[in-house]
Design a protein around this motif. Sequence first.
Motif, short mmCIF file in Angstrom:
data_model
loop_
_atom_site.label_atom_id
_atom_site.label_comp_id
_atom_site.label_asym_id
_atom_site.label_seq_id
_atom_site.Cartn_x
_atom_site.Cartn_y
_atom_site.Cartn_z
N ILE A 225 0.85 -1.20 0.00
CA ILE A 225 0.00 0.00 0.00
C ILE A 225 0.88 1.24 0.00
O ILE A 225 2.07 1.19 0.27
N VAL A 226 0.26 2.37 -0.31
CA VAL A 226 0.95 3.66 -0.30
C VAL A 226 0.13 4.60 0.58
O VAL A 226 -1.08 4.71 0.42
N ARG A 227 0.80 5.26 1.50
CA ARG A 227 0.18 6.28 2.35
C ARG A 227 0.43 7.61 1.68
O ARG A 227 1.58 7.98 1.40
N VAL A 228 -0.62 8.36 1.40
CA VAL A 228 -0.51 9.63 0.69
C VAL A 228 -1.01 10.76 1.60
O VAL A 228 -2.13 10.71 2.09
N SER A 229 -0.15 11.76 1.80
CA SER A 229 -0.52 12.95 2.57
C SER A 229 -0.67 14.11 1.60
O SER A 229 0.16 14.30 0.72
N ALA A 230 -1.73 14.89 1.78
CA ALA A 230 -1.93 16.12 1.00
C ALA A 230 -2.06 17.26 2.00
O ALA A 230 -2.88 17.19 2.93
N ILE A 231 -1.25 18.30 1.81
CA ILE A 231 -1.21 19.41 2.77
C ILE A 231 -1.45 20.72 2.04
O ILE A 231 -0.81 21.01 1.03
N ASP A 232 -2.37 21.52 2.59
CA ASP A 232 -2.61 22.87 2.10
C ASP A 232 -1.64 23.79 2.83
O ASP A 232 -1.77 23.96 4.05
N ALA B 226 -0.61 0.16 -4.01
CA ALA B 226 0.50 0.69 -4.81
C ALA B 226 0.23 0.52 -6.30
O ALA B 226 0.69 1.31 -7.12
N SER B 227 -0.57 -0.48 -6.66
CA SER B 227 -0.87 -0.73 -8.07
C SER B 227 -1.77 0.35 -8.67
O SER B 227 -1.90 0.41 -9.90
N ALA B 228 -2.39 1.18 -7.85
CA ALA B 228 -3.29 2.22 -8.37
C ALA B 228 -2.52 3.31 -9.12
O ALA B 228 -3.08 3.97 -9.99
N GLY B 229 -1.27 3.53 -8.77
CA GLY B 229 -0.48 4.56 -9.43
C GLY B 229 -0.56 5.89 -8.70
O GLY B 229 -1.55 6.20 -8.03
N LYS B 230 0.51 6.67 -8.85
CA LYS B 230 0.60 7.94 -8.13
C LYS B 230 -0.44 8.95 -8.57
O LYS B 230 -0.94 9.73 -7.77
N THR B 231 -0.78 8.96 -9.85
CA THR B 231 -1.76 9.94 -10.35
C THR B 231 -3.11 9.75 -9.68
O THR B 231 -3.72 10.72 -9.21
N ARG C 259 -4.82 12.30 -6.91
CA ARG C 259 -6.13 12.88 -7.20
C ARG C 259 -7.12 12.60 -6.08
O ARG C 259 -7.89 13.48 -5.68
N ASN C 260 -7.09 11.39 -5.52
CA ASN C 260 -7.99 11.05 -4.42
C ASN C 260 -7.64 11.83 -3.15
O ASN C 260 -8.54 12.29 -2.43
N ALA C 261 -6.35 11.98 -2.87
CA ALA C 261 -5.94 12.76 -1.70
C ALA C 261 -6.35 14.22 -1.86
O ALA C 261 -6.82 14.86 -0.91
N LEU C 262 -6.19 14.75 -3.06
CA LEU C 262 -6.59 16.14 -3.33
C LEU C 262 -8.09 16.31 -3.18
O LEU C 262 -8.57 17.31 -2.62
N ALA C 263 -8.86 15.35 -3.65
CA ALA C 263 -10.32 15.42 -3.51
C ALA C 263 -10.72 15.42 -2.04
O ALA C 263 -11.61 16.18 -1.63
N LYS C 264 -10.06 14.59 -1.23
CA LYS C 264 -10.37 14.56 0.20
C LYS C 264 -9.99 15.88 0.86
O LYS C 264 -10.73 16.41 1.70
N LEU C 265 -8.83 16.45 0.49
CA LEU C 265 -8.41 17.74 1.05
C LEU C 265 -9.42 18.82 0.71
O LEU C 265 -9.81 19.62 1.57
N ASN C 266 -9.85 18.89 -0.54
CA ASN C 266 -10.84 19.88 -0.93
C ASN C 266 -12.15 19.69 -0.17
O ASN C 266 -12.79 20.65 0.23
#
Length: 65
Positions: free
Chosen positions: A21-28, A41-46, A50-57
Amino acid sequence: MPRPPLSEKDVLIEFQPIGSIVRVSAIDPVTNTEVIIQGPASAGKTVLARNALAKLNYVLRKGTA
């Protein structure tokens, strides 16, 4: 007045691989609001970014930070 949604250029995104798995942090950087998601991890960074950005928004829009 609500703030417009952030784009990938407006936030800091960090990827931390943990096994399969990959843990992704998005910070404003303006509000210092941080959200964290995890995905395969197979989902890819893009897709993960995008999912982390959607959650942040979402969190910023709802004011639940």
